[in-house]
Design an enzyme around this catalytic site. Structure first.
Site, PDB file in Angstrom:
ATOM      1  N   ASP A  57       2.909 -11.643 -24.303  1.00 60.52           N
ATOM      2  CA  ASP A  57       3.291 -10.252 -24.616  1.00 60.52           C
ATOM      3  C   ASP A  57       4.480 -10.123 -25.552  1.00 60.52           C
ATOM      4  O   ASP A  57       4.961  -9.015 -25.781  1.00 60.52           O
ATOM      5  CB  ASP A  57       3.594  -9.445 -23.348  1.00 60.52           C
ATOM      6  CG  ASP A  57       2.350  -9.159 -22.536  1.00 60.52           C
ATOM      7  OD1 ASP A  57       1.247  -9.382 -23.040  1.00 60.52           O
ATOM      8  OD2 ASP A  57       2.487  -8.716 -21.388  1.00 60.52           O
TER       9      ASP A  57
ATOM     10  N   ASP B 252       8.236  -7.528 -21.232  1.00 60.07           N
ATOM     11  CA  ASP B 252       7.294  -6.574 -20.645  1.00 60.07           C
ATOM     12  C   ASP B 252       7.759  -5.126 -20.726  1.00 60.07           C
ATOM     13  O   ASP B 252       7.406  -4.302 -19.880  1.00 60.07           O
ATOM     14  CB  ASP B 252       6.996  -6.961 -19.197  1.00 60.07           C
ATOM     15  CG  ASP B 252       5.802  -6.215 -18.616  1.00 60.07           C
ATOM     16  OD1 ASP B 252       4.922  -5.820 -19.400  1.00 60.07           O
ATOM     17  OD2 ASP B 252       5.758  -6.019 -17.390  1.00 60.07           O
TER      18      ASP B 252
ATOM     19  N   ASP C 129      -1.199  -9.068 -10.409  1.00 62.42           N
ATOM     20  CA  ASP C 129      -0.686  -8.533 -11.668  1.00 62.42           C
ATOM     21  C   ASP C 129       0.424  -7.515 -11.454  1.00 62.42           C
ATOM     22  O   ASP C 129       1.079  -7.107 -12.409  1.00 62.42           O
ATOM     23  CB  ASP C 129      -1.812  -7.850 -12.455  1.00 62.42           C
ATOM     24  CG  ASP C 129      -2.900  -8.815 -12.873  1.00 62.42           C
ATOM     25  OD1 ASP C 129      -2.581  -9.963 -13.188  1.00 62.42           O
ATOM     26  OD2 ASP C 129      -4.078  -8.418 -12.865  1.00 62.42           O
TER      27      ASP C 129
END
Length: 410
Positions: A173, A135, A367
């Protein structure tokens, strides 16, 4: 970009009071008619899992804080809301593994999940989220310290699966957000090259066992173009994987994702036959022009192409459109208001390229703390501070229930 998930906090289960117990009895009556939402067997276009075929998708234990919310709603007489949250948590969902434990403990945890699913004749979905540099060191920062640690962790996951049926969503991701995308690479691109090698190692470790199907990160239809994501998938080892995944923790519509998935799969097929990904149609082409190109240039049968799965856990209302000119960084992926759960998880999608619709992101888990370009710490769209990534978000859970499409309750 997609939103993120992390390990769930543990709390002690609260004891039911007599009033709550009575309300729970009423709740049980209300939810008796709620469908089990178990998926049908996989369609013929997908390679068969080893051993006995699962009869549906696995539902793991719910987030402990979701149970606390249900109890609180019961105590306040909000039986329909309690039933809705309960129905949401009883729907098959992924189990996230994000490191933080020794390889031995990881193996035991994976074995426990896959074993429980096997005993129930259900297919578990494992979301692996431990890539080094995860991330871009943002909301869900962390991951393994280096390649050697990551490989040991992947080996432990493989040993925990042990050849039993499992679908693996490998590192959300990881390919749509490589180190070069966030200023974490050097001039030679060595960090990004290392990322591709890490993903390819995981594919080579996890895909050979008879029961495992591995899917790689292709972001979603409003992120990378087909021409950009296809080379990344190839570098990450898509040739050795079952396919790719879309929309993890995001909100794009089913129709948009199905078209994007077909374009990505078709471009992968075209490249495997010697073509150039730059020549492929992307999601921004007029649909008729793209379809004409596919008809002329892609001749493989769907069974011979790379398949995909999509995350429909929160896309029932589609993506959020931020108010124009209000936020410098609207973060439309981060706890957007007014969203709802989407299509139920299923292995019978009716699309020969789409293996499954899954709930990968756990609906109701935050989130992260979204500030939308402001100084924060409050989320200016909500007027209060959002929970940390992966923590239960009661207000959002109710939004997802109230705006579910299809509805969660009869």
């Amino acid at each position: 970009m997609t939103a993120r998930a992390s390990t769930r906090p543990r709390i002690r289960t609260r004891t039911l009071s007599a009033a709550a117990a009575a309300a729970a009895t009423a709740l049980a009556a209300m939810t008796a008619a709620v469908p089990a939402h178990a998926a049908a067997p996989a369609h013929d276009g997908r390679p068969a899992h080893g051993g006995a075929a699962p009869t549906g998708l696995f539902t793991p234990p719910a987030n402990a804080d979701s149970k606390a919310q249900v109890l609180d709603l019961l105590r306040h007489g909000k039986l329909k809301d309690a039933a809705g949250v309960l129905a949401m948590t009883l729907t098959p969902q992924a189990v996230w593994f994000d490191g933080g434990t020794s390889p031995a403990d990881t193996r035991k945890a994976v074995d426990a999940t896959v074993g429980a699913a096997a005993r129930a004749h259900r297919l578990p979905v494992l979301s692996l989220y431990n890539i080094p540099g995860r991330d871009c060191a943002q909301y869900s920062a962390g991951g393994a310290a280096d390649t050697a640690q990551y490989q040991a962790w992947i080996d432990a996951v493989r040993d925990g699966i042990g050849g039993r049926p499992a679908d693996v969503v490998l590192e959300p991701d990881s390919l749509a957000l490589v180190p070069a995308d966030c200023g974490m690479d050097d001039a030679q691109g060595s960090k990004t090259a290392e990322r591709y090698a890490q993903i390819h190692y995981a594919v080579d470790a996890l895909e050979p066992p008879a029961g495992t199907h591995v899917y790689l990160d292709a972001g979603h239809s409003s992120w990378h173009s087909v021409n950009d994501i296809v080379p990344r998938l190839i570098s990450g080892g898509i040739d050795d994987a079952t396919g790719f995944f879309l929309n993890i923790s995001n909100y794009r519509s089913d129709a948009e994702l199905a078209w994007y998935g077909e374009l990505v799969s078709s471009c992968l097929s075209y490249v495997s036959a010697g073509g150039d990904a730059a020549a492929c149609p992307n999601q921004y082409w007029p649909t008729a022009d793209a379809q004409s190109w596919l008809d002329a240039n892609v001749h493989a049968a769907p069974s011979a192409m790379k398949h995909f799965v999509t995350d429909t856990s929160r896309n029932g209302q589609g993506p959020w459109t931020p108010p124009a000119g209000v936020y410098s960084d609207p973060q439309d992926w981060c706890n957007p208001p007014g969203r709802g759960t989407g299509a139920r998880p299923t292995l019978n999608t009716g699309d020969p390229l789409e293996d499954a619709r899954l709930w990968v992101k756990i609906p109701g888990e935050s989130d992260g703390q979204c500030t939308r370009g402001t100084a924060g710490p409050e989320d200016p769209e909500r007027g209060y501070q959002d929970p940390a990534a992966g923590a239960w978000f009661p207000q959002q859970a109710l939004e997802l229930v109230h705006n579910a499409d299809p509805a969660l309750l009869p």
